[in-house]
Design an enzyme around this catalytic site. Structure first.
Site, PDB file in Angstrom:
ATOM      1  N   ARG A 255      53.843  -9.747  44.249  1.00  0.00           N
ATOM      2  CA  ARG A 255      54.511  -9.047  43.139  1.00  0.00           C
ATOM      3  C   ARG A 255      55.517  -9.954  42.448  1.00  0.00           C
ATOM      4  NH1 ARG A 255      55.477  -3.862  47.043  1.00  0.00           N
ATOM      5  NH2 ARG A 255      53.494  -2.770  46.618  1.00  0.00           N
ATOM      6  N   GLU A 375      49.009  -3.785  43.031  1.00  0.00           N
ATOM      7  CA  GLU A 375      50.142  -4.230  43.849  1.00  0.00           C
ATOM      8  C   GLU A 375      51.378  -3.369  43.598  1.00  0.00           C
ATOM      9  OE1 GLU A 375      50.564  -8.494  43.855  1.00  0.00           O
ATOM     10  OE2 GLU A 375      48.390  -8.742  43.762  1.00  0.00           O
TER      11      GLU A 375
END
Length: 396
Positions: A255, A375
């Site tokens: 991320r 994600e």
């Protein structure tokens, strides 16, 4: 001498002077990745997107490996050992070309390699990491399931012991690199809790059918993973972690790359809008000379460079060992959301031409619709921040 005479000129490409935050090595890495993307991706990516293919992915992986872009922020085993900021700069430049290329690098380095590097045995590291760092072997990361995306704790993929072996059964979906991977890191329920397994993709019972008919991330390989009683040796399990903290820590690392990468997509659309506004004439003059267009460009520039500044800040915190998962959620939530808005505004400036593959705008906009939810969806990151702000858990 007046103070104003010593000021550097205003740079429309860097209005906040953010390059001043970078040293020579940072700039060299950024420029190397930018040049590679300009030569090896940008001339072809519209065709790849239109056909829904990423031809030559193995060659691209080897080239990225030779640049040190795979497992870039990891140390040892052939990895570059770059800083978090340098890795972020690479992600920005790769996604300025296409989100699919940045996804290839993120999944390889921040998910599959990171899992082995942080949680693997010495033998697992020696076996896989050097070949993955060079691009000889492509990796994938199996966590999301058809019925369990935001709630991985409810995964159904299961690994049971059979003598000294493990037997792995289940399905994963929306797996980047899956059909071309030589190794998969697969997370599964066991009697001991959730464990990670290093799975050679030539194992009997393992298959990875490619997912077609996508309207986003079309220049990327996306697959299912199917494990039908895949027999693995005892040492296939990642020994240093049990529970969701394993895959979630990998996701945090990935991320972080998205915080930077999304700003690359936004920058490409912003630059396309500026160039178009300078040359497209309506009512006898360039549309960039009209107040409404300038207002759009000013707002886009503010959000773009605020997002890049946020990415820099988070990168410095990661390099100092002070970056919390909640802060990564802050960055992904803000930067992807703003990147999408920048792309949509750019589309309005380009008018009908904004939907043409002659320009990058619609391609980036549709890619970012996937980046927005993979994600960690918007809602999940909002709840992560909500819990951090209130101390109250709203997930269940």
């Amino acid at each position: 001498m007046s103070a104003s005479s010593t000021l550097p000129p205003f740079d429309p490409a860097d209005p906040l002077g953010l390059d001043d935050l970078l040293d020579d090595e940072d700039l060299s890495i950024r420029d190397t990745v930018r040049s590679w993307a300009a030569e090896r991706v940008l001339p072809y990516v519209a065709e790849w997107y239109e056909t829904g293919e990423l031809p030559g992915i193995r060659e691209l992986a080897r080239e990225l490996g030779s640049m040190g872009a795979l497992g870039m922020s990891l140390s040892g085993y052939g990895c570059a050992g770059a800083s978090a900021v340098q890795y972020g700069l690479a992600c920005l430049e790769l996604e300025a070309a296409d989100s699919g290329i940045r996804s290839l690098v993120s999944v390889q380095g921040s998910l599959a390699m990171y899992a082995v590097h942080r949680f693997g045995s010495g033998e697992q590291k020696q076996t896989w990491l050097p070949r993955m760092a060079s691009g000889e072997v492509i990796g994938c990361f199996g966590l999301t399931e058809p019925d369990h995306g935001s709630d991985p704790a409810s995964m159904r993929t299961y690994a049971r012991r059979d003598g000294a072996d493990w037997v792995l059964t289940g399905r994963k979906t929306w797996i980047t690199n899956g059909s071309v991977a030589g190794v998969a890191v697969v997370w599964a329920r066991t009697e001991e809790g959730i464990r990670g397994f290093v799975v050679p993709t030539d194992s009997p019972g393992f298959s990875a059918p490619e997912i077609k008919h996508k309207w986003s991330l079309r220049a990327s390989v996306t697959s299912e993973l199917v494990m039908d009683d895949v027999r693995l040796p005892a040492d296939a399990v990642l020994p240093e972690v049990t529970g969701l903290k394993g895959p979630l820590s990998c996701l945090s690392h990935a991320r972080y790359g998205i915080v930077w990468g999304s700003m690359g997509a936004a920058r490409a659309c912003f630059e396309a809008a500026v160039d178009y506004a300078r040359t497209r004439e309506q009512f006898g003059r360039p549309i960039g000379g009209f107040q409404l267009t300038q207002a759009k460009l000013a707002d886009m520039a503010v959000e773009l460079h605020k997002g890049i500044l946020l990415a820099h800040h988070l990168g410095r915190r990661m390099d100092a060992g002070r970056l919390r998962p909640e802060q990564i959620s802050f960055g992904k939530l803000n930067n992807v959301r703003e990147a999408i808005e920048i792309c949509r505004t750019a589309r309005t400036i380009l008018g009908a031409n904004g939907i043409s593959l002659e320009y990058p705008v619609m391609r980036h906009a549709t890619n970012l619709e996937s980046v927005l939810t993979y994600e960690g969806t918007v809602e999940m990151h909002q709840l992560v921040l909500g819990k951090a702000l209130t101390g109250l858990d709203a997930f269940r």
